[in-house]
Design a protein around this motif. Sequence first.
Motif, PDB file in Angstrom:
ATOM      1  N   UNK A 198      -3.441  -3.100  -0.319  1.00  0.00           N
ATOM      2  CA  UNK A 198      -2.579  -2.047  -0.877  1.00  0.00           C
ATOM      3  C   UNK A 198      -1.718  -1.402   0.217  1.00  0.00           C
ATOM      4  N   UNK A 199      -2.299  -1.102   1.379  1.00  0.00           N
ATOM      5  CA  UNK A 199      -1.497  -0.445   2.419  1.00  0.00           C
ATOM      6  C   UNK A 199      -0.535  -1.423   3.102  1.00  0.00           C
ATOM      7  N   UNK A 200      -0.834  -2.713   3.036  1.00  0.00           N
ATOM      8  CA  UNK A 200       0.125  -3.680   3.579  1.00  0.00           C
ATOM      9  C   UNK A 200       1.457  -3.516   2.851  1.00  0.00           C
ATOM     10  N   UNK A 201       1.383  -3.385   1.534  1.00  0.00           N
ATOM     11  CA  UNK A 201       2.599  -3.216   0.730  1.00  0.00           C
ATOM     12  C   UNK A 201       3.128  -1.783   0.804  1.00  0.00           C
ATOM     13  N   UNK A 202       2.224  -0.809   0.758  1.00  0.00           N
ATOM     14  CA  UNK A 202       2.642   0.584   0.627  1.00  0.00           C
ATOM     15  C   UNK A 202       3.043   1.227   1.942  1.00  0.00           C
ATOM     16  N   UNK A 203       2.626   0.650   3.067  1.00  0.00           N
ATOM     17  CA  UNK A 203       2.915   1.305   4.346  1.00  0.00           C
ATOM     18  C   UNK A 203       3.260   0.343   5.476  1.00  0.00           C
ATOM     19  N   UNK A 204       2.433  -0.677   5.696  1.00  0.00           N
ATOM     20  CA  UNK A 204       2.638  -1.499   6.893  1.00  0.00           C
ATOM     21  C   UNK A 204       3.940  -2.306   6.825  1.00  0.00           C
TER      22      UNK A 204
END
Lengths: 390, 390
Positions: free
Chosen positions: B173-179
């Motif tokens: 999820x954070x790969x898409x949402x932040x990283x």
Amino acid sequence: MIRTMAVVGTGLIGTSIGLAVSRHGVRVHLLDKDEVAARTAAALGAGVLGAPDESADLAVIAVPPGAVGAVLARMQARGLARTYTDVASVKAQTARDIWKSGGTSASYVGGHPLAGRERGGPLAARADLFEDRPWVLTPSETTSQDAVNRVFEMIALCGAIPAIMGDRAHDDAVALASHAPHVVASLMAARLEHGSRASFRLAGQALRDVTRMAVRDTELWNDILQANAPAVAGVLRELRDDLTTLMATLDDLSTAPLDARGQTLEPMVDLLNRGAAGLAAIQERQVADRQTYVEVLVPEGPGQLVRLLDVLRTLHVEQEDAVPRYSAQDDTLSLVFAVPPVRAGQIVRELGGAGWNAESVSPDPVSVARKTADESPERAGRAADQFHVA
Amino acid sequence: MIRTMAVVGTGLIGTSIGLAVSRHGVRVHLLDKDEVAARTAAALGAGVLGAPDESADLAVIAVPPGAVGAVLARMQARGLARTYTDVASVKAQTARDIWKSGGTSASYVGGHPLAGRERGGPLAARADLFEDRPWVLTPSETTSQDAVNRVFEMIALCGAIPAIMGDRAHDDAVALASHAPHVVASLMAARLEHGSRASFRLAGQALRDVTRMAVRDTELWNDILQANAPAVAGVLRELRDDLTTLMATLDDLSTAPLDARGQTLEPMVDLLNRGAAGLAAIQERQVADRQTYVEVLVPEGPGQLVRLLDVLRTLHVEQEDAVPRYSAQDDTLSLVFAVPPVRAGQIVRELGGAGWNAESVSPDPVSVARKTADESPERAGRAADQFHVA
């Protein structure tokens, strides 16, 4: 002097121009095939509906880029105005379209106001949309000086800052400054079409910032990208090369043994550093421009540092440029910040007057090094047992 | 109940946690190898310097992701606290690091507060940094319920919203949402390193928004991208595929004859439409969620529409959702806007009470079509003689 104007196309830009010049007493005539848009613009106070009885002093062709050539030729043929400009964000292709459509160039000056909002349409229009924004003109060799001056006058009424450029130089510059970033925003936003609920829930500032300017008006942007295809492709090609290198690094990292990763990382470190350098360039925050430093002692006791930060805010010192420094010898904490040389003396005096122990210091290698460390490649390899989180 | 805490690593996140929980009377002990950072945090009121004499109720390991495993193991060995959490933005790799470093899992709960600022370091810390932001916990099968509850309590003191996820689901999820967005920002910013003065001069909102979150702290982000390499690469691979298709379209456009361009454009139209759909998804502005429409008549006379827009602003109606409508039969202009069903009645009453002619209307196919046209593929091919600029 401009007394009458025609605005052909009452979207965001056309209506905003109407609002801006109407304030100064110019009589504006609004034309749009979309009757609702024209009436909305008129109801907002951007001008009166319909063409003028006699030629206007200036007509602004504020239609989509792909339509400018044909519309301009038609308006010139019917004598709508004595001079003409447009607002399309691509200039070389537009000039070719005008020539092909049979338009004449003496009375036309290509124009591009660098202003916009997330949303288009007349309801989004604002009289101050162009204030302090650049407005590029791209006169050709055959454009009359009179036409250029007429458009300069309109730009002044809108509060914008005029600039003269060649049409190709303009198109290259906006490919980097506007067209490619819009495409990149769309590319990132396209990933969200089927994003998980969890990703949306965890979305932070980065995702919102990067996707905010994704293209909404697909048709307008087809026009723009089509007209400026080679320049935009040039910027995107460089970006894709970097992306390909970065992805190879990420793929290697997934398989490389832990102790071989340092070398594997190099291309990624390089890209991130170049990004940081580019960001610094656009934010005009080059440390080199600020050669004077001021140091203020933080007195003992709770709340003193917070109080100092408040004071610095009132002095308009950028918080981002402040660095703490601890002297083990004196057991004192102080704050060092860079300021424009012309302001240093006054800031020291004002701080002193308010009871703070402040002085100008020569550029201190230690604090400058700390300050720039975030953007420097030398900082790689911080030991795992060092706790400071930058 | 938490009475004492230790914060290991007094950067932006660690210091902000210290500030947040100190407000509620928790005694916070600050540890950082970087003495300046620790003293700065203490001077800001985030806690007291140095380790506690007895084990704290909870320790937060707020060091860079690559260092969490080693630091946690060391702190557990010396008995710094009874329970532990961290703040690293990648959880699966961190869990593996802890296991390899000899850390124990019963007293540890992985954590990730979704909050940050452009700048790092203790001086950027704020007590309200986490308010209303998600804070993910990734307990393992062996994590004790007591440890989870202790961390829930800290999250509540910080005003954040807790969420429980598996570590891999979190990382995806954070790969898409932040990283990935951070990487994309860096990729665009890297283009500016050698940008022309003209491009900088013409830089607009899109360039600033897309590049704002470009990575500054290269080392921290090397840690993050390294730890979450496969998930980030997955998002970037999709993005690169789209980019490659788009560039082929742009290259074709430069050479295709004018009448064959419609077909050539299709992949570009598709990408831009998917971007618009993704943007709508993240902005949670799906039209379908708003099934009630209100129509207000704009009275004749100058300034009435402006006055109505002002009134709508005071009623917190989103300007973006308003659409003008003209009735040729009655020669009247009105404004139609979508509102949450629960608010429609009240808004109509308030407008009526203020003298406006307002009513709820059923979803009108015409206005809804206009409203959604900007994001619809059907809109391609607007004739060149149609003046409305969206």
